[in-house]
Design an enzyme around this catalytic site. Structure first.
Site, PDB file in Angstrom:
ATOM      1  CE1 TYR A 107      -3.576   2.664   0.931  1.00  0.00           C
ATOM      2  CE2 TYR A 107      -1.887   3.445   2.430  1.00  0.00           C
ATOM      3  CZ  TYR A 107      -3.079   3.644   1.763  1.00  0.00           C
ATOM      4  OH  TYR A 107      -3.771   4.812   1.936  1.00  0.00           O
ATOM      5  CD1 TRP A 109      -1.060   7.902  -1.176  1.00  0.00           C
ATOM      6  CD2 TRP A 109      -1.077   9.530  -2.696  1.00  0.00           C
ATOM      7  NE1 TRP A 109      -2.207   8.632  -0.992  1.00  0.00           N
ATOM      8  CE2 TRP A 109      -2.244   9.635  -1.919  1.00  0.00           C
ATOM      9  CE3 TRP A 109      -0.858  10.450  -3.711  1.00  0.00           C
ATOM     10  CZ2 TRP A 109      -3.194  10.625  -2.123  1.00  0.00           C
ATOM     11  CZ3 TRP A 109      -1.805  11.446  -3.913  1.00  0.00           C
ATOM     12  CH2 TRP A 109      -2.970  11.520  -3.130  1.00  0.00           C
TER      13      TRP A 109
END
Length: 765
Positions: A107, A109
């Protein structure tokens, strides 16, 4: 050369192969200062230059229960040796423990780009190799993602196309009540990239049109000063109680929208019984709410009147659901909007996440843009994203999740790229203990941050400045070309190059690469997008796009499924995708789960940690660990803008002057923030923008523990997640509850330890 990032588009100036500076584009009205700071980090001493393997892992030392990860030295090796180790370990784990023993949630960005999407590359690689255990939902909005499909139906993110846009608000709305505020600093960013920032100008347009704003938040500056917002300081984690007090006032005065509630909602009668105290003997009136929230009874009563007599919009920010029982303020905000009378009217009603990124409220969406193609994962196992430490510590344990029972798998190999778990997870000491459990941790990283230091095999990756791609931001109406600005630093390779080489060793290189080079992939995805959009979009050829830097996408105009305006006009003809076809004020489905921490309707549950808890006797300050203004999460904490915000090298922590004065603290002093879970050093800033009893320490400072293997050891740098609790907000979503944490602050008078967050580990050759 153009540079597209999560925080905007820039122009890079390069001299003799070295990055000299990064400048905003001339057409960006509100450029982010994060971009120019990237120069500092481009080739700093924290760069991972060559593949490296943890010395203990390389020597075969025990690693299931030791504390070597995080404090061990690393040995630099050749790419050939590193890839052989990773390939062999993937084979061994799959053979001995099954494909579900490989965790590829990864996980984070990552960086902007349609092709070089780290999670997309990793998941494609692992799925083709047999499958992997994945994660579900996000740390940002887990509670929201799970509760909204029950309440209003549809995909968890479909609400973004169903709520008013800023231009509609300016034209039609009179009153905006923002629970959790509208922090403009968060609108610097956009997943996938951003051409130019629009949120600030759109907010100014609303204020110029006469829209009034109310900021319900512990922090005054959660709303921009130019909005002249009325500030209602609220005790953290009590937004649901405030909304219930407002709703009760609407109900008993007959101000609520009976017609909309009857035609377009289900379960209001059962919820009304709860408001009136008929179910539990507690009347949820404004006086009751005032005792909990700190907002006066008269203020709550007046707000109920204004919401029902003016064209109003109720906004709820993501922060309010990253807390104990985080589903409740989201659910209750929808109910309050339904009661207020403006739901489904132009520019009014309800919305979530405004100003959390420069996309929400700017446009309802954008046409589909081709990305690296996904491959179906043969492994069905998954974990809620915030339960990674639980999974590593307690394999085989069964937990609840959205009406299901999940058995946590045994993870033997963790493969992480494009994210930083030692930034976004709570209770980092607990995570560090859990991180010792798997056999092997493989990390792709550009810098020696905490995640790299806690890995076994670290593979150096190129940054977004060092590869070819194009950006397509969430709801952003532009594509932005991203030609590489400079060559990769050291021996860095792109994620795709690494996975292609591993796929070759494991026998599926052709399936992974489809026999395309990286630039051929970029061209292919652009042309695929161009073909999908057809003549209406009239996108330029790839060559013209690559030379001109940008291309404009056609606007989406709807109608969008699940429209509240259509629901109001004819609920039978335009039902919502819920079991009843209407807004579910009472959800029979959630009620059937039998959860003691999430009932069938919005409910006030007392948080585990808040200012009225017994624990507040020892830790009397509520910690707000919100998003930083100086970086995106932990990205570019080593960039010039983030470094410039530090106080004597530490992350700034903001206190109310009254709280600071009673502790002998002044601006610029170094303080120790602590509770039973851990402690960290930070630089004090005093501001009356915070209500008394609250301290604010942003997330994203790279964790810098004095003794990485010692649980509870002090962090030298100021990472608030040494203080937050790794506790699910409820059994429904299993989301994080980072904003439910109590702390104490004291002046730090011992000799200051050096900050080593940006110093590589000991490296041997």
């Amino acid at each position: 050369m153009s540079v597209a990032t999560h925080w905007g588009s820039f122009v890079a100036v390069v001299d003799s192969g070295r990055l000299v500076r990064i400048e905003p584009t001339s057409d960006d009205p509100s450029p982010s200062p994060i971009g120019p700071g990237m120069v500092t980090a481009a080739d700093d001493s924290a760069r991972v230059l060559r593949p490296a393997v943890r010395k203990g892992w390389l020597n075969g030392l025990p690693r299931a229960h030791d504390t070597a990860r995080g404090e061990d030295a690393f040995v630099e090796v050749s790419w050939d040796d590193a890839l052989t180790m990773v390939g062999d370990e993937l084979r061994r784990v799959r053979s001995q423990h099954g494909d579900s023993a490989v965790f590829g949630g990864s996980y984070g960005w990552a960086s902007a780009g349609a092709f070089h999407n780290a999670q997309g590359q990793l998941h494609r690689f692992l799925a083709l190799g047999g499958g992997y255990t994945d994660s579900r939902n996000t740390y940002s909005t887990a509670a929201l993602e799970v509760i909204l499909p029950h309440v209003i139906g549809g995909h968890p993110w479909s609400y973004q196309s169903r709520m008013p846009m800023w231009d509609e608000i300016a034209e039609n709305c009179e009153l905006v009540v923002a629970f959790g505020g509208l922090a403009l600093k968060n609108s610097q960013i956009n997943p996938g990239g951003l051409a130019r920032h629009q949120t600030q100008d759109l907010q100014r347009r609303c204020r110029a049109a006469g829209v009034r704003f109310v900021n319900v938040s512990p922090i005054r500056s959660d709303v921009a000063g130019f909005l002249d917002a009325e500030w209602l300081p609220v005790v953290p984690n009590t937004d649901t109680a405030a909304m219930l007090g407002i709703a009760h006032t609407m109900l008993v005065n007959g101000w609520h929208d009976e017609d909309f509630l009857r035609r377009c909602c289900v379960g209001f009668d059962r919820f009304a019984s709860y408001l009136l105290g008929e179910l539990d003997g507690v009347t949820k009136d404004a006086a009751w709410a005032a005792r909990i929230t700190g907002i006066s009874r008269d203020t709550l009563t007046d707000l109920a009147r204004r919401l029902t007599t003016q064209r109003s919009l109720i906004m709820v920010n993501y922060a309010v659901q990253r807390a104990d029982h985080g589903e409740q303020p989201i659910w209750m905000s929808v109910v309050l909007a339904a009661m207020a009378g403006s739901m489904g009217r132009p520019g009014c009603g309800w919305g979530a996440g405004y100003a959390t990124m420069d996309a929400t409220g700017v446009a309802p969406g954008r046409p589909s843009v081709a990305t690296i193609p996904a491959v179906s994962n043969p492994v069905l196992d998954f974990i809620p994203v915030a339960r990674i430490a639980d999974t590593l510590l307690h394999p085989g344990r069964t937990i609840d999740y959205d009406g299901h029972r999940l058995t946590l798998p045994e993870l033997r190999l963790v493969y992480w790229c494009g994210g930083n778990p030692f930034h976004h997870h709570q209770d980092l000491h607990r995570l560090a203990r859990a991180w010792q459990r798997p056999d092997t941790v493989v990390v792709h990283e550009a810098w020696w941050n905490t995640t790299a230091k806690f890995a076994d095999i670290v593979l150096p990756v190129a940054t977004g400045l060092e590869r070819d791609d194009f950006a397509a931001g969430f709801s952003d109406p532009h594509l932005v070309a991203m030609p590489r600005v400079r060559e990769p630093e050291g021996e860095s390779r792109t994620d795709h190059q690494i996975f292609a080489a591993l796929a070759a060793r494991l026998g599926y290189e052709k399936e992974f690469t489809q026999s395309r080079s990286e630039i051929e992939w970029v061209r292919h995805l652009y042309e695929q997008t161009r073909d999908q959009l057809g003549d209406e979009a009239a996108l330029p050829s790839f060559e013209d796009f690559w030379s001109s830097s940008t291309a404009e996408l056609p606007a989406l105009t709807g109608p969008f499924p699940g429209s509240f305006e259509a629901l109001r006009s004819d609920p039978r003809r335009f039902p919502l995708p819920t079991p009843s076809g209407r807004i579910e004020i009472f959800s029979e489905e959630i009620n059937s789960f039998g959860y003691d921490d999430c009932a069938g309707h919005p409910t006030w549950f007392e948080p585990v940690e808040w200012l009225h808890a017994d624990r507040a006797d020892r830790f009397p300050l509520h910690l707000i660990s919100n998003q930083p203004a100086s970086r995106l999460h932990s990205q570019y904490d080593n960039g010039g803008h983030s470094l410039g915000s530090k106080i004597r090298g530490r992350e700034p922590v903001t206190l109310n002057p009254s709280d600071a004065g009673s502790r002998g603290i002044e601006t610029g002093m170094i303080v120790r923030v602590y509770n039973d879970r851990g402690s960290c050093l930070a630089g004090a800033v005093l501001s009356d923008d915070l209500m008394p009893g609250v301290v604010q320490l942003s997330t994203g400072a790279w964790w810098d523990p004095v003794r990485p293997g010692l649980s509870g050891t002090m962090d030298r740098h100021g990472n608030p997640n040494v203080l937050t609790a790794d506790r699910p907000c409820s059994r429904l979503s299993q989301g994080p509850s980072a904003l439910s944490a109590l702390v104490e602050v004291e002046l730090y008078e011992d000799p200051l330890p050096d900050v080593l967050a940006f110093t590589p580990p000991n490296l041997e050759h």
